[in-house]
Design a protein around this motif. Sequence first.
Motif, PDB file in Angstrom:
ATOM      1  N   SER A 151     -82.899  23.178  26.162  1.00 20.73           N
ATOM      2  CA  SER A 151     -81.677  23.951  26.350  1.00 20.73           C
ATOM      3  C   SER A 151     -81.580  25.051  25.305  1.00 20.73           C
ATOM      4  O   SER A 151     -82.112  24.923  24.197  1.00 20.73           O
ATOM      5  CB  SER A 151     -80.447  23.042  26.253  1.00 20.73           C
ATOM      6  N   SER A 154     -75.879  24.284  22.628  1.00 22.96           N
ATOM      7  CA  SER A 154     -75.453  22.944  22.225  1.00 22.96           C
ATOM      8  C   SER A 154     -73.931  22.905  22.214  1.00 22.96           C
ATOM      9  O   SER A 154     -73.275  23.912  21.965  1.00 22.96           O
ATOM     10  CB  SER A 154     -75.988  22.602  20.834  1.00 22.96           C
ATOM     11  N   ARG A 201     -69.676  26.488  23.852  1.00 23.13           N
ATOM     12  CA  ARG A 201     -71.086  26.144  23.742  1.00 23.13           C
ATOM     13  C   ARG A 201     -71.768  27.096  22.764  1.00 23.13           C
ATOM     14  O   ARG A 201     -71.605  28.311  22.827  1.00 23.13           O
ATOM     15  CB  ARG A 201     -71.742  26.204  25.120  1.00 23.13           C
ATOM     16  N   LYS A 212     -78.805  15.313  26.898  1.00 22.89           N
ATOM     17  CA  LYS A 212     -77.735  15.556  27.861  1.00 22.89           C
ATOM     18  C   LYS A 212     -76.932  14.270  27.995  1.00 22.89           C
ATOM     19  O   LYS A 212     -77.417  13.264  28.506  1.00 22.89           O
ATOM     20  CB  LYS A 212     -78.294  15.988  29.214  1.00 22.89           C
ATOM     21  N   GLU A 215     -71.748  15.717  30.523  1.00 25.87           N
ATOM     22  CA  GLU A 215     -71.914  17.152  30.740  1.00 25.87           C
ATOM     23  C   GLU A 215     -72.268  17.895  29.458  1.00 25.87           C
ATOM     24  O   GLU A 215     -72.489  19.113  29.487  1.00 25.87           O
ATOM     25  CB  GLU A 215     -70.623  17.740  31.329  1.00 25.87           C
ATOM     26  N   ASP A 216     -72.329  17.190  28.332  1.00 27.93           N
ATOM     27  CA  ASP A 216     -72.534  17.835  27.042  1.00 27.93           C
ATOM     28  C   ASP A 216     -74.003  17.860  26.636  1.00 27.93           C
ATOM     29  O   ASP A 216     -74.761  16.929  26.948  1.00 27.93           O
ATOM     30  CB  ASP A 216     -71.725  17.134  25.951  1.00 27.93           C
ATOM     31  N   HIS A 217     -74.358  18.905  25.922  1.00 28.81           N
ATOM     32  CA  HIS A 217     -75.676  19.014  25.285  1.00 28.81           C
ATOM     33  C   HIS A 217     -75.481  18.663  23.814  1.00 28.81           C
ATOM     34  O   HIS A 217     -74.755  19.357  23.101  1.00 28.81           O
ATOM     35  CB  HIS A 217     -76.242  20.412  25.445  1.00 28.81           C
TER      36      HIS A 217
END
Length: 221
Positions: A151, A154, A201, A212, A215-217
Amino acid sequence: MKILSFTASGSYARFRCSHTTTSALTYSSIHPVAVRGLIGAMLGIEYHELYEKTKDLQIGIKLLNPVIKDTQAFNLIPQTKNNSAANFQSRIQFLRDPAYQIYVQGESAILSELQEVLTNRNFVFTPYLGNSEHIAKVDFVGLYDPKTIKSKFSDTIMVKELVDLEKLDMDQICFDRIPIMNNATREYKEYQNVVMTPQNRTPLRKEQEVFKVGEDHVCFL
């Protein structure tokens, strides 16, 4: 390993900077060392066992509210026996309306125990945010089987060197140098320069491996 998530919030918090004395400043967010202490309080881990039982926990922190600091003046009274020193005033910083989503990765046994106390709200010691006066409202979010993905952003506090600062609105971010590790005598031994972007983000310089979680990184400090 699974990742457990919970939220912690309150009206005020204070995570005192270790280099300050009479004028007590606060770090701009809860930090990994404080999170391990919070977990230890909820589980009732004895002081002399806290370091060994929590040192391997990986901690990720997401800011849910902007960083707002208040400064208040206090009249401090000497408490040492036979101390004839005069009272003295000190300015002390606090965080106002702090709210965090915490991500914890570690051994399944401690995560299961943490999930149980969070779900049933049977904390051994009252959870608080830095000072015993600042009681924390703590809520269980979930226990996840995370996926590792690539990704370019974050959702958690990030090490400054990994962040693409040119893509950030400077009015919406906060920089700080926070402790991420201590030793058995509670002395901070490792720090990181970090970037905090509440509810936004955080863009990264290049693709990184992140977890992951829902829904969060998530990245761990």
